[in-house]
Scaffold this active site. Structure first.
Site, PDB file in Angstrom:
ATOM      1  N   ARG A   1      -8.651  -0.492 -14.141  1.00  0.00           N
ATOM      2  CA  ARG A   1      -8.649  -1.843 -13.458  1.00  0.00           C
ATOM      3  C   ARG A   1      -9.750  -1.959 -12.611  1.00  0.00           C
ATOM      4  O   ARG A   1     -10.101  -1.573 -11.504  1.00  0.00           O
ATOM      5  CB  ARG A   1      -7.506  -1.834 -12.361  1.00  0.00           C
TER       6      ARG A   1
ATOM      7  N   HIS B   1       0.693  -1.156   0.019  1.00  0.00           N
ATOM      8  CA  HIS B   1      -0.071   0.072  -0.089  1.00  0.00           C
ATOM      9  C   HIS B   1       0.871   1.301   0.052  1.00  0.00           C
ATOM     10  O   HIS B   1       0.437   2.336  -0.378  1.00  0.00           O
ATOM     11  CB  HIS B   1      -1.038  -0.011   1.350  1.00  0.00           C
TER      12      HIS B   1
ATOM     13  N   ASN C   1       4.102  -5.600 -16.233  1.00  0.00           N
ATOM     14  CA  ASN C   1       4.318  -5.874 -14.804  1.00  0.00           C
ATOM     15  C   ASN C   1       4.428  -7.558 -14.704  1.00  0.00           C
ATOM     16  O   ASN C   1       5.301  -8.120 -14.259  1.00  0.00           O
ATOM     17  CB  ASN C   1       3.277  -5.541 -14.121  1.00  0.00           C
ATOM     18  N   ASP C   2       3.130  -8.076 -15.175  1.00  0.00           N
ATOM     19  CA  ASP C   2       3.094  -9.386 -15.341  1.00  0.00           C
ATOM     20  C   ASP C   2       3.884 -10.270 -16.411  1.00  0.00           C
ATOM     21  O   ASP C   2       4.685 -11.290 -16.011  1.00  0.00           O
ATOM     22  CB  ASP C   2       1.706  -9.982 -15.292  1.00  0.00           C
TER      23      ASP C   2
ATOM     24  N   CYS D   1       0.678  -0.797 -21.056  1.00  0.00           N
ATOM     25  CA  CYS D   1      -0.095  -0.208 -19.927  1.00  0.00           C
ATOM     26  C   CYS D   1       0.469  -0.712 -18.677  1.00  0.00           C
ATOM     27  O   CYS D   1       0.164  -0.281 -17.497  1.00  0.00           O
ATOM     28  CB  CYS D   1      -1.458  -0.696 -19.865  1.00  0.00           C
TER      29      CYS D   1
ATOM     30  N   ARG E   1       6.275 -10.632  -8.516  1.00  0.00           N
ATOM     31  CA  ARG E   1       6.352  -9.269  -8.516  1.00  0.00           C
ATOM     32  C   ARG E   1       6.180  -8.886  -7.009  1.00  0.00           C
ATOM     33  O   ARG E   1       6.233  -7.791  -6.849  1.00  0.00           O
ATOM     34  CB  ARG E   1       5.370  -8.548  -9.357  1.00  0.00           C
TER      35      ARG E   1
ATOM     36  N   ARG F   1     -10.641  -3.209 -18.476  1.00  0.00           N
ATOM     37  CA  ARG F   1     -10.276  -4.497 -18.302  1.00  0.00           C
ATOM     38  C   ARG F   1     -11.307  -5.281 -17.834  1.00  0.00           C
ATOM     39  O   ARG F   1     -11.755  -4.937 -16.615  1.00  0.00           O
ATOM     40  CB  ARG F   1      -9.023  -4.635 -17.359  1.00  0.00           C
TER      41      ARG F   1
ATOM     42  N   GLU G   1       0.412 -10.576 -21.334  1.00  0.00           N
ATOM     43  CA  GLU G   1       1.337 -10.424 -20.025  1.00  0.00           C
ATOM     44  C   GLU G   1       1.687 -11.813 -19.686  1.00  0.00           C
ATOM     45  O   GLU G   1       2.401 -11.941 -18.791  1.00  0.00           O
ATOM     46  CB  GLU G   1       0.614  -9.954 -18.667  1.00  0.00           C
TER      47      GLU G   1
HETATM   48  C1  PEP Z   1       0.490  -5.593 -15.831  1.00  0.00           C
HETATM   49  O1  PEP Z   1       0.438  -6.709 -15.430  1.00  0.00           O
HETATM   50  O2  PEP Z   1       1.378  -4.845 -16.503  1.00  0.00           O
HETATM   51  C2  PEP Z   1      -0.864  -4.930 -15.585  1.00  0.00           C
HETATM   52  C3  PEP Z   1      -0.840  -3.595 -16.366  1.00  0.00           C
HETATM   53  O3  PEP Z   1      -1.658  -5.042 -15.139  1.00  0.00           O
HETATM   54  P1  PEP Z   1      -1.584  -5.387 -13.324  1.00  0.00           P
HETATM   55  O4  PEP Z   1      -0.620  -4.396 -12.827  1.00  0.00           O
HETATM   56  O5  PEP Z   1      -2.996  -4.874 -12.697  1.00  0.00           O
HETATM   57  O6  PEP Z   1      -1.540  -6.674 -13.065  1.00  0.00           O
HETATM   58 MG    MG Z   2      -1.426  -7.874 -14.975  1.00  0.00          MG
END
Ligand code: PEP
Ligand code: MG
Length: 536
Positions: A266, A164, A414-415, A462, A425, A302, A391
């Protein structure tokens, strides 16, 4: 930051369990009311976190445990400490998102114990001079209310990138680095430079380093005042810059900072605390609230991305050994197809009721078959533009076939980084792998970019990578046609794109792709970029 309060000793109370119970209840009430007041003042994403903390202070299961402990003759301080610690251990064992909430619980426990002893709640020290705040971890209650005229930046030794503290720091656009091991060893008063873009803390910098940092701060301030036109390269190639949002609350700020639409909404963030699936009506209202803020603009929504770091009890509450590899994203939606159909129906209703250009995409898509399934269903339920998130490496590798079915792709770096480098992560110990500059990740992105170009389909990015200005240029060089990020990053990325032509972006992508690792990829791109135009 003051150290946490010491553990209360386990000595027998001189009071009756009832009297100790009354003391505990009044301290818990005080803390709950205080946190609710902070929630109201903070607003935005922080409000929800603080409201959840206020509820934790008087959680009925916790109160039952506390009462049992008081009955054995413990003091209120000790019983509160033990009951909260037990609750914390249970959350930690569950792992993922819930484990990260354990720190929130510690903060509530400390506040109640401080109140019982008549002490001020632990928190950010009072100091006139502006300073960099260094702490083990900062409670959401403190992060949300940081006085940005005094706190210039924040460095914590604990916490993962989705704790957080990190989420709220991003929301408030605070310069912050979380998980910087050893940071708390720094002595008070040490001069440091905190560079959140590169994730570095320079201790006792030289005069030259201070001058460079100050010049960069001035240049950044100038850029922030620059007019917020659409994103484009130096040669005029348009690269729309979009916002990542988790609720309609951030829409006004995104528009003010020049977001040309929304690249990632999201939706699961709206329902993280819900036990039952939201109704079509409830959803349509929430979506319409956001869509109204973007008349005539693209809004990419999404479908619910449940699982791992974002558990939704109504989609999957099974215990999984490896939730990041489990029944999540589109897999969980397919297993509860009613919920998916209802969400798409709600979205189509909100689309019809507003002027926004609504696109919908599925999270965590692994196969061509999943793509065809989702896109067909979305079209059937009235949504004209349906695509997938890339992802998972399998989706990137088969992007040429996936994009035959999907109207567009949006790369979630990110994923994609987590799965390419096999590094959780959420886990601080492997955070070093979570670097989208890695050429293996870039090569996968290039596959998607090439497929998009060949088939004439848009390819957005994104994930957090789009918010790193130079990496954003590299992503464009790899074929990204739009970029979506937290609103605070828009002006820096807009300014960086304007420095390079499309051909230069391709050359930057080529040198990054040719590197052996993330650090050398970034270094090679930085070096080449400096030969194209002077850096600030
Ligand atoms: C990602 O995985 O890069 C993504 C944008 O989705 P989230 O961070 O919500 O998993
Ligand atoms: Mg993701």
């Amino acid at each position: 930051m003051p150290e946490p309060l010491p553990e209360p000793t386990d000595t027998r109370s001189a009071l009756t369990p009832e009297d100790e119970g009354a003391r505990a209840a009044s301290a818990q009430r005080f803390v709950a009311v205080d946190l609710e007041a902070r929630a109201e003042r903070a607003g935005g994403a922080a409000q929800e976190v603080l409201e959840a903390q206020a509820m934790m202070a008087e959680d009925p299961t916790l109160v039952d445990d506390l009462t049992e402990r008081l009955a054995t003759g413990k003091t209120a301080e000790r019983a509160v400490f033990e009951a909260f610690s037990t609750f914390r251990d249970q959350l930690t064992e569950l792992g993922g998102y819930l484990a990260e909430r354990a720190a929130d619980l510690d903060d509530v426990s400390q506040r109640v114990i401080a109140q019982l002893g008549g002490r001020a709640a632990p928190g950010v020290p009072e100091q006139e001079e502006p300073f960099i705040l260094i702490a083990h971890d900062l409670a959401p209650a403190d992060t949300a209310l940081l006085d940005l005229t005094r706190v210039l930046g924040l460095v914590t030794s604990d916490g993962g990138p989705t704790s957080h503290t990190a989420i709220l720091a991003r929301d408030k656009a605070i310069v912050a680095i979380v998980g910087a091991t050893g940071a708390t060893d720094l002595a008070d008063g040490t001069l440091v430079i905190v560079d959140a873009a590169s994730g570095t803390v320079t201790v006792s910098p030289t005069e030259a380093e201070v001058e460079t940092a100050e010049a960069r701060i001035r240049a950044r301030a100038l850029r922030a005042q620059a007019p917020t036109g659409p994103g484009r390269l130096r040669d005029g190639t348009p690269i729309p810059l979009l916002a990542n949002l988790g609720s309609a609350d951030g829409a006004a700020q995104a528009v003010a900072l020049g977001a040309e639409g929304v690249g990632l909404f999201r939706t699961e963030f709206l329902f993280l605390h819900s036990h039952n699936a939201p109704t079509i009506l409830e959803q349509a209202e929430q979506y319409a609230r956001l869509l109204h803020a973007f008349p005539g603009k693209k809004v990419v929504v999404r479908a619910l991305d449940a699982g791992s770091d974002k558990p939704l009890a109504f989609l999957n509450d099974a215990e999984e050994e490896n939730p990041a590899l489990g029944l999540r994203g589109l897999r969980a939606l397919r297993a509860s197809e009613d919920i998916l159909r209802e969400q798409l129906t709600a979205l189509a209703e909100a689309d019809a009721a507003t002027d926004a250009d609504v696109w919908v995409m599925a999270p965590m898509v692994a196969t061509v078959e999943e793509t065809a399934y989702f896109v067909e269903l979305a079209h059937k339920l009235g949504l004209k533009t349906a695509g997938v998130m890339v992802e998972i490496p399998s989706a990137a590798l088969l992007a040429d076939r996936i994009l035959q079915h999907a109207d567009f792709a949006s790369i979630g770096t990110n994923d994609l980084t987590q799965y390419t480098l096999a590094a959780d992560r959420l886990l601080g110990s492997v955070a070093g792998y979570q670097n989208p500059w890695h050429p293996a990740v870039l090569r996968l992105i290039a596959e998607v970019g090439a497929a998009g170009r060949d088939l004439g389909k848009p390819v957005g990015v994104c994930g957090e990578a789009a918010a790193d200005p130079l990496l954003a240029v590299v992503l464009v060089g790899l074929g990204a046609t739009s970029l979506s990020m937290s609103s605070a990053a828009l002006s820096d990325v807009r300014a960086e794109l304007a420095r390079f032509s499309a051909e230069e972006a391709r050359q930057l992508a080529a040198v990054a792709l040719a590197a052996d690792g993330a650090a050398s990829a970034r270094a090679a791109a930085t070096h080449l970029a400096a030969t194209f135009s002077p850096t600030d």
